[in-house]
Design a protein around this motif. Sequence first.
Motif, short mmCIF file in Angstrom:
data_model
loop_
_atom_site.label_atom_id
_atom_site.label_comp_id
_atom_site.label_asym_id
_atom_site.label_seq_id
_atom_site.Cartn_x
_atom_site.Cartn_y
_atom_site.Cartn_z
N THR A 125 0.63 -1.40 -0.01
CA THR A 125 0.01 -0.05 0.02
C THR A 125 0.83 1.29 0.05
O THR A 125 0.58 2.02 -0.85
N LEU A 126 1.88 1.10 0.92
CA LEU A 126 2.87 2.63 0.96
C LEU A 126 3.64 2.68 -0.28
O LEU A 126 3.86 3.71 -0.72
N PRO A 166 -5.98 -2.96 0.54
CA PRO A 166 -5.38 -1.69 1.14
C PRO A 166 -6.51 -1.18 1.93
O PRO A 166 -7.88 -1.22 1.89
N LEU A 189 2.37 8.94 -4.18
CA LEU A 189 1.31 9.81 -4.24
C LEU A 189 1.54 11.18 -3.06
O LEU A 189 1.20 12.20 -3.74
N ILE A 190 2.25 10.97 -2.03
CA ILE A 190 2.53 11.91 -1.28
C ILE A 190 3.36 12.92 -1.76
O ILE A 190 3.33 14.00 -1.69
N PHE A 217 3.25 6.91 -9.38
CA PHE A 217 2.27 6.35 -8.91
C PHE A 217 1.24 5.44 -9.70
O PHE A 217 0.69 4.28 -9.28
N SER A 226 10.00 4.10 -2.37
CA SER A 226 9.31 3.14 -3.05
C SER A 226 10.15 1.85 -3.59
O SER A 226 9.88 0.61 -3.34
N LEU A 264 2.49 2.58 -3.18
CA LEU A 264 1.66 3.55 -3.91
C LEU A 264 1.53 4.89 -3.45
O LEU A 264 1.68 5.93 -3.94
N PHE A 265 1.43 5.01 -2.02
CA PHE A 265 0.99 6.07 -1.22
C PHE A 265 2.35 7.08 -1.23
O PHE A 265 2.07 8.21 -1.14
#
Lengths: 822, 100
Positions: A9-10, A68, A16-17, A134, A45, A12-13
């Motif tokens: 999940t991270l 997620p 994104l962040i 992302f 990542s 991706l995040f």
Amino acid sequence: MENYPSLVTLILFIPLIGFLLNLFVGPRLGERLSSILGTTAALLSFVIAVLLWAYLRGSGYEAVVVNPPFLDGWIQIGTANVSIPWQMRVDTLSVTMMLVVTGVGSLIHIYAAGYMHGDPRFSRFFTYLNLFLFFMLILVTGNNFLMMFVGWEGVGVCSFLLIGFWFDRPNGVGWKNSNAARKAMILNRVGDFGILTAVFLIFWTFGTLDYYRPGEIANVNAGAHGETSEHGEAAPAEGEHGEAAATDSHGETAAATEGEAAAEDGHGTTTSVVFTNNDHIPTEQLGVFGQAERMIQDHHQVDFGPFSLPIETVLVLITLFMLLGATGKSAQIPLFVWLPDAMAGPTPVSALIHAATMVTAGVYMMCRSNVFFYNAELTSFIVAIVGATTAVMAGFVALGQWDIKRVLAYSTVSQLGFMVAAVGVGAYGAAMFHLVTHAFFKALLFLGSGSVIHGMEHGHHHAAHRAHGHGHDDHGHDTHDAHGDEHGEEHHDDHDFDPQDMRNMGGLARRMPITFITYLIGTLALAGIFPFAGFWSKDEILADSWLKGLGAGSFLGSAGGYIVFALLIAAAAFTAFYMWRQIEMVFFGQPRTEAADHAPESVFSMTFPLMVLAFLSIFGGFLNTPSNVLGLENIFTAHNFTTWLEHSLVHVHAAEFQPGIALAALALAIGAIFAARSIYGKGKSSNVADHDPIADRVSGGATIFGLANARLYWDETYYRLFENPFNKASQFLANTLDWRFWHDYFHNTVIAKGFNGIAQLLSKPVDIGLIDGIVNGVGRLVRGISGGVRKVQTGYVRTYAISFMLGVVLVIVILILPALQR
Amino acid sequence: MLHTTDFVMLSAVLFILGAMGVLLKKNAILLFMSVELMLNAANLALVAFAKQWNQMEGHLFVFFVIAVAAAEVAVGLALIVAIFHTKKSINVDELHQMEG
């Protein structure tokens, strides 16, 4: 360790962040912080991807499906029985892609920090790059085709944004850039039509879009292979279907590996059931691939309302539509023409999106759907032909290009053709292997070319200043002031100079030693020279296609294998030739311009990624060395990569090393290099400004070069076939149909005249005649009456007196009459 | 002995004379005089009936009428003088500006 998969999940995040931060505060952070932000996101990542890789190694390569948080149950329509969850899949294939995307992506982020220095939209560039990461990670981590499509479209948008990143360059260059961006967008829309249709067909046929459901084993034969290091061909998963189903609840356990789920079941009872196949799961609870295999066993007929088709035919349809999508994204015939134009984007974009990652999405998709392609023989044949033809066509066109990035662009098209052809002959493992090695050396070559272009621009700037007597000498060669701004000035000064034109280069080996060495390594790897990475992956594809030709049971399979083999051998020779031509023109000989004479070596943030990628290009091939060559299996685990992929790809198999083919390909590549050296080497390319030396050295060379330089007239053909008729048709529709007929005729004749007629009818008889008549008539009547009545009012007092008197008499008479009658 | 009927007959004759004067004469003064004649005809009738019924209300009305007639003559003659000032004539047939 068992919680590692939820890290996906991270992965991706974090980009994104990074994207959001750079989007909203990036312009205020300044270059340094902005690039650190973007690069850190990519690096984190990558760290997560490495952790996932470690997890898979530690847990026996079992695929994990992760739900997620916050996105549980993405698209749910209970009444229509539609359920598309937002699930992410951690398996060997997706982790391979994650490692490539984030690894190469991180290096390119670092490189871009140097390359984009001074650009007015510096932070926006990193914003887009993080957004791209992302979406690309959504594409590779999704557990269903719809998530893949979301990522597919997202990377398309980022590609569009980044190709047109310099949309505001003066002198029409900005126009060219934004046109290239639009071209990429439009051609990919054609491909998206195929993808969407394929997704719809899949959903209609299987009622789900999930690759595999949680708890399902992708390749039931993989475990045995992994443990016994037995690397034969993997037979298709044909478990004894129809055997007893064990537990129903088992198939619904989300976010759990097969083993874990079984262990959980085991907590309650004394026996711990470990399933080695999917026979206990009902067909409708399987993912699309599991269902497809069972349907083929059952000779299932897919119901399409008025008619029904056998499952094999449906698979052919699905895969053909997928192929259309892949030709768009992965730049194959007939939709490849956008990729060479996409080089209008900044070089890091060319390296990341248009060489290493995004364009391989089509190959990833086809490998992911290997069960479909394996069972669709006709499509496989077409895929093989498309890939091989693209490979040899693009390789030929690359012979005649002057632009350093355009050569690499056609080379990318050609190498993508290798991968697609590998999918066509069923060598899914070899396709993925070539994807990985190609990501290394093609990213290296693009970044190297970016370094050369960067150096040329600075050299030109330096030379121009010296010629104008501005005296910038004390700044030396490492002047790294805003080159984005200088572009404007340079283009005003002399817009003839093209820093990407190889005719302006030469002799850069002395000026840019690190770039030269790494570029040479990349070239050798791409040309397939032993023992660089490209040798191993290209050889595996060639061997696979040859073995397919020998061993396939059907005519289509054999023909496909032999055709692919022949075409790819030719493409490999072209590859070696055009790459060495480039080396000779760029790095050897004498500098042909002042700019080339003063080009400085690039900064460390640019050379560092080059060195890392060069290292990977040398040793990347040992990921998957065959077992019977030079005793290499004693150093590296043989077929390491293939074995690794077996846990997520059903139909992957390791091809044995074919010494004859390898030697022939190697000899051909070396021969091509020497041919290129004899034509372009030793200063013969000194006066290439007018025409290519091949025209002098080879009979018929002028014709060949002309064809290649004109890019085989693909764009012109498309212009004649599609653009021109489209323009004509739209002009016809606009001018004749819309304007002349619709506006002039229809509007004037039907609408305007009709309106006028009705209006006249209403105005003349109705309004003027009837309504005005009534109103005027009333007025006239009143006037007439009053004209008569007012005569009574004479003004003579005696008239009033007599009428008064007569009135009195009348009243009296009326009062008296009743009394008289009584 | 004169009977009440005789008085009423005289009153009617006088009234008709006054009415004819109002209708036929053009001179505003004569018009006024005719109106006075009609008023006095009415007075005569009132007095006659008062005597007939031996009641005083008739006399009372006569006095009212005489008072009102006096006021009327005052206003009327003032009007006639004002009209003569502007028109140099008291012929009522020439005063027809109010015709419709």
